[in-house]
Motif scaffolding. Structure first.
Motif, PDB file in Angstrom:
ATOM      1  N   ALA A  31       0.902  -1.218  -0.268  1.00 44.05           N
ATOM      2  CA  ALA A  31       0.029  -0.370   0.077  1.00 44.05           C
ATOM      3  C   ALA A  31       1.286   1.389  -0.242  1.00 44.05           C
ATOM      4  O   ALA A  31       0.620   1.858  -1.016  1.00 44.05           O
ATOM      5  CB  ALA A  31      -1.328   0.770   1.648  1.00 44.05           C
ATOM      6  N   ASP A  32       1.667   1.804   0.361  1.00 46.89           N
ATOM      7  CA  ASP A  32       3.135   2.522   1.057  1.00 46.89           C
ATOM      8  C   ASP A  32       3.481   2.486   0.023  1.00 46.89           C
ATOM      9  O   ASP A  32       3.527   3.958  -0.724  1.00 46.89           O
ATOM     10  CB  ASP A  32       4.057   2.144   1.979  1.00 46.89           C
ATOM     11  CG  ASP A  32       3.409   1.918   2.925  1.00 46.89           C
ATOM     12  OD1 ASP A  32       2.388   2.631   3.702  1.00 46.89           O
ATOM     13  OD2 ASP A  32       4.125   1.189   3.989  1.00 46.89           O
ATOM     14  N   ARG A  33       4.015   1.904  -1.023  1.00 48.20           N
ATOM     15  CA  ARG A  33       4.450   1.421  -2.662  1.00 48.20           C
ATOM     16  C   ARG A  33       3.367   2.516  -3.593  1.00 48.20           C
ATOM     17  O   ARG A  33       4.094   3.127  -4.380  1.00 48.20           O
ATOM     18  CB  ARG A  33       5.326   0.378  -3.113  1.00 48.20           C
ATOM     19  CG  ARG A  33       6.207  -0.604  -2.701  1.00 48.20           C
ATOM     20  CD  ARG A  33       7.354   0.975  -2.190  1.00 48.20           C
ATOM     21  NE  ARG A  33       8.726   0.829  -1.618  1.00 48.20           N
ATOM     22  CZ  ARG A  33       7.896   1.604  -0.798  1.00 48.20           C
ATOM     23  NH1 ARG A  33       7.361   2.352  -0.307  1.00 48.20           N
ATOM     24  NH2 ARG A  33       8.957   0.895   0.258  1.00 48.20           N
ATOM     25  N   MET A  34       2.444   1.960  -3.332  1.00 51.76           N
ATOM     26  CA  MET A  34       1.261   1.961  -4.898  1.00 51.76           C
ATOM     27  C   MET A  34       1.178   4.256  -4.130  1.00 51.76           C
ATOM     28  O   MET A  34       0.788   4.402  -4.809  1.00 51.76           O
ATOM     29  CB  MET A  34       0.001   1.872  -4.286  1.00 51.76           C
ATOM     30  CG  MET A  34       0.037   0.232  -4.636  1.00 51.76           C
ATOM     31  SD  MET A  34      -1.427  -1.131  -4.625  1.00 51.76           S
ATOM     32  CE  MET A  34      -1.154  -2.118  -5.634  1.00 51.76           C
ATOM     33  N   LEU A  35       1.196   4.393  -2.517  1.00 53.23           N
ATOM     34  CA  LEU A  35       0.929   5.628  -1.985  1.00 53.23           C
ATOM     35  C   LEU A  35       1.513   6.801  -3.056  1.00 53.23           C
ATOM     36  O   LEU A  35       1.566   7.559  -3.613  1.00 53.23           O
ATOM     37  CB  LEU A  35       0.731   5.849  -0.714  1.00 53.23           C
ATOM     38  CG  LEU A  35      -0.196   5.766   0.159  1.00 53.23           C
ATOM     39  CD1 LEU A  35       0.144   5.778   1.356  1.00 53.23           C
ATOM     40  CD2 LEU A  35      -1.471   6.025  -0.736  1.00 53.23           C
ATOM     41  N   GLN A  36       3.232   5.963  -3.206  1.00 54.34           N
ATOM     42  CA  GLN A  36       4.380   6.742  -3.083  1.00 54.34           C
ATOM     43  C   GLN A  36       4.271   7.098  -5.418  1.00 54.34           C
ATOM     44  O   GLN A  36       4.831   8.012  -5.415  1.00 54.34           O
ATOM     45  CB  GLN A  36       6.267   6.024  -3.178  1.00 54.34           C
ATOM     46  CG  GLN A  36       5.867   5.946  -2.174  1.00 54.34           C
ATOM     47  CD  GLN A  36       7.632   5.691  -1.741  1.00 54.34           C
ATOM     48  OE1 GLN A  36       7.535   4.772  -1.892  1.00 54.34           O
ATOM     49  NE2 GLN A  36       7.787   7.038  -1.033  1.00 54.34           N
ATOM     50  N   ASP A  88       0.607 -16.213 -15.114  1.00 55.80           N
ATOM     51  CA  ASP A  88      -0.072 -14.720 -14.458  1.00 55.80           C
ATOM     52  C   ASP A  88      -0.293 -14.204 -13.308  1.00 55.80           C
ATOM     53  O   ASP A  88      -0.678 -13.436 -13.027  1.00 55.80           O
ATOM     54  CB  ASP A  88      -1.983 -15.712 -14.259  1.00 55.80           C
ATOM     55  CG  ASP A  88      -2.499 -16.114 -15.767  1.00 55.80           C
ATOM     56  OD1 ASP A  88      -1.656 -15.844 -16.820  1.00 55.80           O
ATOM     57  OD2 ASP A  88      -3.579 -16.921 -16.061  1.00 55.80           O
ATOM     58  N   VAL A  89       0.578 -15.364 -12.444  1.00 60.32           N
ATOM     59  CA  VAL A  89       1.252 -15.089 -10.884  1.00 60.32           C
ATOM     60  C   VAL A  89       1.843 -13.767 -11.425  1.00 60.32           C
ATOM     61  O   VAL A  89       3.123 -14.050 -12.110  1.00 60.32           O
ATOM     62  CB  VAL A  89       1.537 -15.693 -10.141  1.00 60.32           C
ATOM     63  CG1 VAL A  89       1.690 -15.525  -8.691  1.00 60.32           C
ATOM     64  CG2 VAL A  89       0.551 -16.823  -9.733  1.00 60.32           C
ATOM     65  N   LEU A  90       1.771 -12.105 -10.763  1.00 60.76           N
ATOM     66  CA  LEU A  90       2.559 -11.761 -10.921  1.00 60.76           C
ATOM     67  C   LEU A  90       3.847 -11.484  -9.320  1.00 60.76           C
ATOM     68  O   LEU A  90       3.329 -12.153  -8.516  1.00 60.76           O
ATOM     69  CB  LEU A  90       1.915 -10.155 -10.845  1.00 60.76           C
ATOM     70  CG  LEU A  90       1.002  -9.827 -11.778  1.00 60.76           C
ATOM     71  CD1 LEU A  90       0.059  -8.051 -11.092  1.00 60.76           C
ATOM     72  CD2 LEU A  90       1.197  -9.297 -13.247  1.00 60.76           C
ATOM     73  N   ARG A  91       5.050 -10.470  -9.958  1.00 63.28           N
ATOM     74  CA  ARG A  91       6.334 -11.669  -9.087  1.00 63.28           C
ATOM     75  C   ARG A  91       6.672  -9.854  -8.171  1.00 63.28           C
ATOM     76  O   ARG A  91       6.920  -9.587  -9.814  1.00 63.28           O
ATOM     77  CB  ARG A  91       7.264 -12.432  -9.793  1.00 63.28           C
ATOM     78  CG  ARG A  91       6.025 -13.775  -9.622  1.00 63.28           C
ATOM     79  CD  ARG A  91       7.458 -14.390 -11.308  1.00 63.28           C
ATOM     80  NE  ARG A  91       6.809 -15.662 -10.974  1.00 63.28           N
ATOM     81  CZ  ARG A  91       7.097 -17.133 -11.014  1.00 63.28           C
ATOM     82  NH1 ARG A  91       8.753 -16.901 -10.657  1.00 63.28           N
ATOM     83  NH2 ARG A  91       5.674 -18.081 -11.245  1.00 63.28           N
ATOM     84  N   ILE A  92       6.581  -9.451  -7.221  1.00 63.16           N
ATOM     85  CA  ILE A  92       7.182  -7.792  -6.786  1.00 63.16           C
ATOM     86  C   ILE A  92       7.540  -7.888  -5.382  1.00 63.16           C
ATOM     87  O   ILE A  92       7.698  -9.003  -5.076  1.00 63.16           O
ATOM     88  CB  ILE A  92       5.694  -7.414  -6.518  1.00 63.16           C
ATOM     89  CG1 ILE A  92       4.697  -7.482  -5.289  1.00 63.16           C
ATOM     90  CG2 ILE A  92       4.634  -7.028  -8.229  1.00 63.16           C
ATOM     91  CD1 ILE A  92       4.033  -7.004  -4.944  1.00 63.16           C
ATOM     92  N   GLY A 124       9.986  -2.410  -4.566  1.00 62.92           N
ATOM     93  CA  GLY A 124       8.969  -1.089  -5.459  1.00 62.92           C
ATOM     94  C   GLY A 124       9.049  -2.447  -6.229  1.00 62.92           C
ATOM     95  O   GLY A 124       8.748  -1.690  -7.664  1.00 62.92           O
ATOM     96  N   GLU A 125      10.441  -2.946  -6.438  1.00 63.43           N
ATOM     97  CA  GLU A 125       9.768  -4.044  -8.400  1.00 63.43           C
ATOM     98  C   GLU A 125       9.175  -4.557  -8.806  1.00 63.43           C
ATOM     99  O   GLU A 125       8.076  -5.014  -7.325  1.00 63.43           O
ATOM    100  CB  GLU A 125      10.890  -5.100  -8.386  1.00 63.43           C
ATOM    101  CG  GLU A 125      10.741  -5.983  -9.533  1.00 63.43           C
ATOM    102  CD  GLU A 125      12.466  -6.950  -9.236  1.00 63.43           C
ATOM    103  OE1 GLU A 125      11.812  -7.549 -10.159  1.00 63.43           O
ATOM    104  OE2 GLU A 125      12.956  -7.344  -8.549  1.00 63.43           O
ATOM    105  N   GLY A 126       7.974  -4.238  -9.468  1.00 63.59           N
ATOM    106  CA  GLY A 126       6.715  -4.734 -10.008  1.00 63.59           C
ATOM    107  C   GLY A 126       5.695  -4.212  -9.539  1.00 63.59           C
ATOM    108  O   GLY A 126       4.865  -4.864 -10.409  1.00 63.59           O
ATOM    109  N   VAL A 127       5.265  -3.050  -9.152  1.00 64.22           N
ATOM    110  CA  VAL A 127       4.076  -2.575  -8.384  1.00 64.22           C
ATOM    111  C   VAL A 127       3.564  -1.578  -9.454  1.00 64.22           C
ATOM    112  O   VAL A 127       1.744  -1.896  -9.427  1.00 64.22           O
ATOM    113  CB  VAL A 127       4.346  -1.687  -7.354  1.00 64.22           C
ATOM    114  CG1 VAL A 127       3.146  -0.719  -6.756  1.00 64.22           C
ATOM    115  CG2 VAL A 127       5.633  -2.827  -6.241  1.00 64.22           C
ATOM    116  N   ASN A 131      -0.999  -1.619 -12.937  1.00 66.04           N
ATOM    117  CA  ASN A 131      -1.739  -1.783 -14.639  1.00 66.04           C
ATOM    118  C   ASN A 131      -3.161  -2.862 -14.593  1.00 66.04           C
ATOM    119  O   ASN A 131      -3.434  -2.958 -15.318  1.00 66.04           O
ATOM    120  CB  ASN A 131      -0.832  -1.662 -15.746  1.00 66.04           C
ATOM    121  CG  ASN A 131      -0.027  -0.877 -15.744  1.00 66.04           C
ATOM    122  OD1 ASN A 131      -0.146   0.959 -15.705  1.00 66.04           O
ATOM    123  ND2 ASN A 131       1.467  -0.784 -16.093  1.00 66.04           N
ATOM    124  N   ALA A 132      -2.543  -4.113 -13.991  1.00 71.46           N
ATOM    125  CA  ALA A 132      -3.571  -5.312 -13.770  1.00 71.46           C
ATOM    126  C   ALA A 132      -4.532  -5.051 -13.308  1.00 71.46           C
ATOM    127  O   ALA A 132      -5.965  -5.373 -13.711  1.00 71.46           O
ATOM    128  CB  ALA A 132      -2.354  -6.158 -13.223  1.00 71.46           C
TER     129      ALA A 132
END
Length: 304
Positions: free
Chosen positions: A26-31, A162-166, A171-174, A179-180
């Motif tokens: 959630a923090d990364r998304m806010l940034q 189909d499984v996203l890897r982050i 912050g990699e892949g966020v 976009n997904a």
């Protein structure tokens, strides 16, 4: 502020076991979406209560509105509803899920799926939510993304690819996750012209402003100066303020179908604004509530 077109809205929540990195994601998304700049950023930004920050757990469902320009070049509005991760809050989680069209299933790539995550996953499937599987903490030395991607794919019936890897930490892949969400989660249904119906998925007491309810509007519009009506108790009250949370409260003139925000209903007691209740207006009241409401049961556990 003009009403937001429901076609560009995406409402989602995050299901995860305790410590699988939900608050960090959630923090990364806010940034990434720019609603919190680096200067204001602190860990577990949405966990506002002292006990949440001290214990590192999420107790209250928070919601936040995120603007995002997707890889198709269009601007979208994402509403993230943060659900409690603890087993005692099943009813609260079910109401938060009912306010969304999709969910991120967040799993630690070093630990795999835990029982608590499965319980919430079944709740999400009951609510017909679109599920986006995400493996977090791929930067850990003990991570086994391929093994657990296969496990998740088997449970929800998708392909391991189909499984996203982050890594929420680095912050990699966020950005791919955001976009997904835009691509896969359906836009909210509901018409702005119907009688107003909003579901309360959380309420908090503020000593200055009285009760603040967090709502998802399904139909119609709520605006300040409307007279609100709680459908389970038939209580009427003046709506003092409506607005969105981005990530601090921002008053707006209206909240319309598909949007998530807050309503200050001018009541002094949280019992008058119950989680799961349907809020409508006296002027143009809805015929039937959104359903799913039940009287919350206080839980006390003791271990012997």
């Amino acid at each position: 502020m003009p009403t937001t077109d429901p076609k560009i809205i995406r409402n989602f929540c995050i299901i995860a076991h305790i410590d699988h990195g939900k608050s960090t994601l959630a923090d990364r998304m806010l940034q990434l979406t720019g609603v919190v700049d680096a200067r204001q950023m602190r860990a577990q930004y949405l966990d506002k209560m002292d006990i949440e920050r001290e214990r590192g757990i999420t107790i209250k469902a928070q919601n936040v509105r995120l603007p995002w320009t997707a890889d198709d070049g269009k601007d979208y509005v994402l509403h993230m509803i943060d659900t409690p991760g603890h087993v005692d809050f099943t009813y609260e989680v079910s109401r938060s899920l009912a306010a969304c069209e999709g969910t991120l299933l967040l799993v630690d790539a070093a630990q795999g799926i835990e029982a608590q995550t499965l319980a919430n996953l079944y709740l999400a499937l009951e609510n017909d939510l679109h599920i986006i599987p995400v493996l977090n903490k791929i930067d850990l030395p003990a991570a086994q993304p391929d093994k657990y991607a296969g496990e998740i794919a088997h449970i929800i019936g998708c392909e391991p690819d189909d499984v996203l890897r982050i890594s929420a930490k680095t912050g990699e892949g966020v950005a791919d996750v955001l976009n997904a969400i835009v691509r896969q989660i359906p836009a909210p249904m509901g018409s702005v012209d119907d009688p107003a119906r909003a579901m309360i998925f959380d309420s908090v007491y503020d000593s200055y402003r009285g009760v603040i309810t967090y709502v998802r509007v399904f139909d119609g519009q709520l605006s300040t100066k409307d007279r609100g009506l709680m459908m389970s108790t038939q209580n009427q009250h003046e709506i003092l303020e409506v607005g969105v949370v981005s990530p601090e409260m921002m008053p707006t003139e209206t909240l319309s179908a598909g949007e998530v925000g807050y309503v200050i209903p001018g009541v002094k007691n949280v019992r008058q604004a119950r989680v799961g209740d349907t809020l409508t207006t006296v002027r143009n009241s809805a015929r039937e509530s959104l359903g799913g409401y039940r009287d919350p049961k206080p839980m006390v556990y003791s271990g012997l």
